[in-house]
Scaffold this motif. Structure first.
Motif, PDB file in Angstrom:
ATOM      1  N   LEU A 219      29.640 -49.062 -16.357  1.00 40.42           N
ATOM      2  CA  LEU A 219      28.837 -48.795 -15.141  1.00 40.42           C
ATOM      3  C   LEU A 219      29.095 -48.045 -13.965  1.00 40.42           C
ATOM      4  O   LEU A 219      30.394 -47.808 -13.653  1.00 40.42           O
ATOM      5  N   THR A 220      28.164 -47.388 -13.671  1.00 38.11           N
ATOM      6  CA  THR A 220      28.735 -46.095 -12.827  1.00 38.11           C
ATOM      7  C   THR A 220      26.866 -46.539 -11.776  1.00 38.11           C
ATOM      8  O   THR A 220      25.962 -46.794 -12.335  1.00 38.11           O
ATOM      9  N   ASN A 221      27.062 -45.617 -10.652  1.00 38.71           N
ATOM     10  CA  ASN A 221      26.525 -44.597  -9.573  1.00 38.71           C
ATOM     11  C   ASN A 221      25.798 -44.304  -9.211  1.00 38.71           C
ATOM     12  O   ASN A 221      25.269 -43.608  -8.012  1.00 38.71           O
ATOM     13  N   ASP A 222      26.753 -42.917 -10.250  1.00 43.38           N
ATOM     14  CA  ASP A 222      26.489 -41.566 -10.432  1.00 43.38           C
ATOM     15  C   ASP A 222      25.727 -41.081 -11.457  1.00 43.38           C
ATOM     16  O   ASP A 222      26.228 -41.191 -12.194  1.00 43.38           O
ATOM     17  N   TRP A 223      24.236 -40.717 -10.753  1.00 39.17           N
ATOM     18  CA  TRP A 223      23.860 -39.537 -12.324  1.00 39.17           C
ATOM     19  C   TRP A 223      25.113 -38.535 -12.533  1.00 39.17           C
ATOM     20  O   TRP A 223      24.797 -38.365 -14.102  1.00 39.17           O
ATOM     21  N   ASP A 224      25.810 -38.234 -11.776  1.00 40.54           N
ATOM     22  CA  ASP A 224      26.659 -36.494 -12.673  1.00 40.54           C
ATOM     23  C   ASP A 224      26.893 -37.406 -13.566  1.00 40.54           C
ATOM     24  O   ASP A 224      27.530 -37.030 -15.025  1.00 40.54           O
ATOM     25  N   ASP A 225      27.538 -38.657 -14.145  1.00 41.34           N
ATOM     26  CA  ASP A 225      28.280 -39.503 -14.998  1.00 41.34           C
ATOM     27  C   ASP A 225      27.453 -39.107 -16.390  1.00 41.34           C
ATOM     28  O   ASP A 225      27.887 -39.095 -17.643  1.00 41.34           O
ATOM     29  N   ILE A 226      26.220 -39.132 -16.024  1.00 41.85           N
ATOM     30  CA  ILE A 226      25.224 -39.037 -17.194  1.00 41.85           C
ATOM     31  C   ILE A 226      24.300 -37.686 -17.337  1.00 41.85           C
ATOM     32  O   ILE A 226      23.997 -37.000 -18.650  1.00 41.85           O
ATOM     33  N   CYS A 227      24.409 -37.055 -16.573  1.00 40.77           N
ATOM     34  CA  CYS A 227      23.394 -35.517 -16.527  1.00 40.77           C
ATOM     35  C   CYS A 227      24.587 -34.688 -17.245  1.00 40.77           C
ATOM     36  O   CYS A 227      24.708 -33.330 -16.708  1.00 40.77           O
ATOM     37  N   TYR A 228      25.122 -34.670 -17.906  1.00 37.78           N
ATOM     38  CA  TYR A 228      26.554 -33.384 -18.154  1.00 37.78           C
ATOM     39  C   TYR A 228      25.352 -32.671 -19.463  1.00 37.78           C
ATOM     40  O   TYR A 228      24.513 -33.216 -20.303  1.00 37.78           O
ATOM     41  N   PRO A 229      25.833 -32.083 -19.768  1.00 41.73           N
ATOM     42  CA  PRO A 229      25.436 -30.539 -20.550  1.00 41.73           C
ATOM     43  C   PRO A 229      25.272 -31.637 -22.099  1.00 41.73           C
ATOM     44  O   PRO A 229      26.449 -31.665 -22.932  1.00 41.73           O
ATOM     45  N   ILE A 230      24.092 -31.074 -22.801  1.00 38.83           N
ATOM     46  CA  ILE A 230      23.825 -31.875 -24.161  1.00 38.83           C
ATOM     47  C   ILE A 230      23.536 -30.550 -24.568  1.00 38.83           C
ATOM     48  O   ILE A 230      21.736 -30.279 -24.442  1.00 38.83           O
TER      49      ILE A 230
ATOM     50  N   GLN B 132      19.105 -31.817 -39.614  1.00 41.12           N
ATOM     51  CA  GLN B 132      19.336 -30.743 -39.996  1.00 41.12           C
ATOM     52  C   GLN B 132      20.162 -29.824 -38.305  1.00 41.12           C
ATOM     53  O   GLN B 132      20.542 -28.277 -38.374  1.00 41.12           O
ATOM     54  N   GLN B 133      20.244 -30.750 -37.401  1.00 42.49           N
ATOM     55  CA  GLN B 133      20.866 -30.211 -35.769  1.00 42.49           C
ATOM     56  C   GLN B 133      22.357 -31.338 -35.733  1.00 42.49           C
ATOM     57  O   GLN B 133      21.655 -33.083 -35.763  1.00 42.49           O
ATOM     58  N   LEU B 134      23.215 -30.917 -34.622  1.00 42.04           N
ATOM     59  CA  LEU B 134      24.281 -32.133 -34.642  1.00 42.04           C
ATOM     60  C   LEU B 134      23.626 -32.387 -33.042  1.00 42.04           C
ATOM     61  O   LEU B 134      23.162 -30.936 -32.111  1.00 42.04           O
ATOM     62  N   ILE B 135      23.761 -32.838 -32.860  1.00 39.39           N
ATOM     63  CA  ILE B 135      23.493 -33.316 -31.164  1.00 39.39           C
ATOM     64  C   ILE B 135      24.716 -33.512 -30.210  1.00 39.39           C
ATOM     65  O   ILE B 135      26.107 -34.095 -30.172  1.00 39.39           O
ATOM     66  N   VAL B 136      25.401 -32.336 -29.443  1.00 42.03           N
ATOM     67  CA  VAL B 136      26.993 -32.489 -28.944  1.00 42.03           C
ATOM     68  C   VAL B 136      26.458 -32.810 -27.522  1.00 42.03           C
ATOM     69  O   VAL B 136      25.628 -31.506 -27.074  1.00 42.03           O
ATOM     70  N   GLY B 137      27.011 -33.774 -26.945  1.00 48.07           N
ATOM     71  CA  GLY B 137      27.520 -33.222 -25.541  1.00 48.07           C
ATOM     72  C   GLY B 137      28.904 -32.787 -25.439  1.00 48.07           C
ATOM     73  O   GLY B 137      29.671 -33.140 -25.693  1.00 48.07           O
ATOM     74  N   GLU B 138      28.660 -32.591 -23.734  1.00 48.65           N
ATOM     75  CA  GLU B 138      30.135 -32.124 -23.658  1.00 48.65           C
ATOM     76  C   GLU B 138      30.316 -33.545 -21.408  1.00 48.65           C
ATOM     77  O   GLU B 138      30.012 -32.893 -21.122  1.00 48.65           O
ATOM     78  N   PRO B 139      30.278 -35.084 -22.360  1.00 39.57           N
ATOM     79  CA  PRO B 139      30.670 -35.592 -20.564  1.00 39.57           C
ATOM     80  C   PRO B 139      32.114 -35.017 -20.024  1.00 39.57           C
ATOM     81  O   PRO B 139      33.008 -34.397 -20.313  1.00 39.57           O
ATOM     82  N   LEU B 140      31.808 -35.533 -19.190  1.00 43.03           N
ATOM     83  CA  LEU B 140      32.807 -35.129 -17.461  1.00 43.03           C
ATOM     84  C   LEU B 140      34.092 -35.476 -17.697  1.00 43.03           C
ATOM     85  O   LEU B 140      34.667 -36.779 -18.665  1.00 43.03           O
ATOM     86  N   GLY B 141      35.249 -34.604 -18.297  1.00 46.29           N
ATOM     87  CA  GLY B 141      36.211 -34.650 -18.067  1.00 46.29           C
ATOM     88  C   GLY B 141      36.755 -35.539 -19.735  1.00 46.29           C
ATOM     89  O   GLY B 141      37.762 -35.718 -19.747  1.00 46.29           O
ATOM     90  N   GLY B 142      35.938 -35.104 -20.456  1.00 38.54           N
ATOM     91  CA  GLY B 142      36.246 -35.546 -22.000  1.00 38.54           C
ATOM     92  C   GLY B 142      35.736 -34.234 -23.161  1.00 38.54           C
ATOM     93  O   GLY B 142      35.586 -33.565 -22.446  1.00 38.54           O
TER      94      GLY B 142
END
Length: 316
Positions: free
Chosen positions: A10-21, A41-51
């Motif tokens: 649970l979070t109330n902060d958009w930034d927790d899910i608006c990381y680069p993808i 054909q393509q990998l979906i790669v994200g960069e979660p905050l702090g991860g």
């Protein structure tokens, strides 16, 4: 293939899910190979905050990622500063976004707030939906989203599962004609089917224009059938004959046990007798807070089935 067990955060902060993808093409990673699997054909790669960088899925060439920042920008444009957000997300790349508005209604002694629920995923397991309807179906059919309600006591969003029926007699007639479900197994769509109901080849401009049009009419509250059903469920107290109902609902046994505990807790907090309303909320709370191999899409499907089953029982 067994799906990874996950517990919604649970979070109330958009930034927790608006990381680069971003997509990473297999042809770039493996330039000396011919890739025969056209649906991979393509990998979906994200960069979660702090991860670390995370590979959420492998998709076909025509699959378009919908970054959460695109959704956030439209929500801000439609509602400005007149909303709060509550987000439940998983480490596997699934998101349930509740846009909580200031107006609402009362159910018994409780005050609920009007909300909008948007789901999205980076792993392809949960389709992009607005109020339970897939984005692609709404875009092609011109359907308008229903409404949902936010219940602060357990921080859960309640989907407007009955809104599409319009009138109470129509909904009751549908419940009467609906075949009774004897087993507790929820039909699971194949990965290929999920990709079909997801999105492909959407540009940011096209997506945001379509989403804005879908949400623009949601600023003003309007009466909904689901709210009427909530009030009916609240007035229907549980009798001795209803004691085993949780075991008959289409949810896993462990979740039923957690729902039972939640039901007893809310009875004490509210000083209320057990009702169909409290039972539905207890199941909803268990579904969206428990660690499980169920995807968010699976959890919403079960939530819908539980709502209709309790509604049907409450009218008998």
């Amino acid at each position: 293939m067994t799906y990874i067990s996950a517990q919604p955060v649970l979070t109330n902060d958009w930034d927790d899910i608006c990381y680069p993808i971003n997509p990473v093409w297999l042809t770039d990673l493996l330039p000396d190979y011919d890739i025969i699997a056209t649906d991979r054909q393509q990998l979906i790669v994200g960069e979660p905050l702090g991860g670390r960088k995370t590979i959420f899925g492998i998709q076909s060439a025509d699959y378009t990622i919908i970054p959460n920042i695109w959704i956030r920008e439209v929500i801000d444009k439609v509602f400005g500063k007149n909303y709060t957000v509550q987000i439940k997300y998983t480490s596997t790349g699934e998101f349930s976004i509740s846009i909580i508005l200031s107006d609402g209604l009362s159910i018994g002694s409780e005050s609920l707030q009007r909300s909008m629920i948007v789901t999205n995923s980076y792993n392809g397991k949960t389709p992009l939906t607005i109020q339970g309807q897939t984005f692609t179906a709404m875009a092609s059919g011109g359907n308008k989203p229903g409404t949902s309600m936010y219940r602060a006591i357990c921080q859960n969003g309640l989907m407007g599962w009955a809104d599409s029926f319009g009138k109470l007699p129509d909904y009751q007639h549908w419940l009467e004609d609906k075949p009774k479900i004897k087993d507790k197994k929820q039909p699971v769509k194949s990965t290929q089917e999920l990709r079909k109901i997801h999105h492909s080849r959407l540009t940011p401009e096209l997506f945001q224009a379509q989403l804005f049009e879908m949400l623009a009419g949601q600023k003003k509250a309007r009466p909904t059938l689901t709210a009427t059903i909530y009030e009916h469920l609240q007035q229907r107290t549980m009798t001795k004959a209803d004691e085993g109902m949780l075991k008959r609902l289409p949810i896993p046994v462990q979740l039923a046990k957690q729902a039972q505990e939640r039901l007893r807790l809310e009875e004490r907090i509210l000083g209320a007798s057990p009702s169909y309303w409290l039972m539905y909320n207890a199941v909803n709370h268990a579904l969206f807070n428990a660690r499980s191999s169920l995807t968010l899409n699976d959890r919403y499907k079960l939530d819908e089935r539980v709502f209709h089953q309790l509604a049907a029982s409450s009218f008998t």
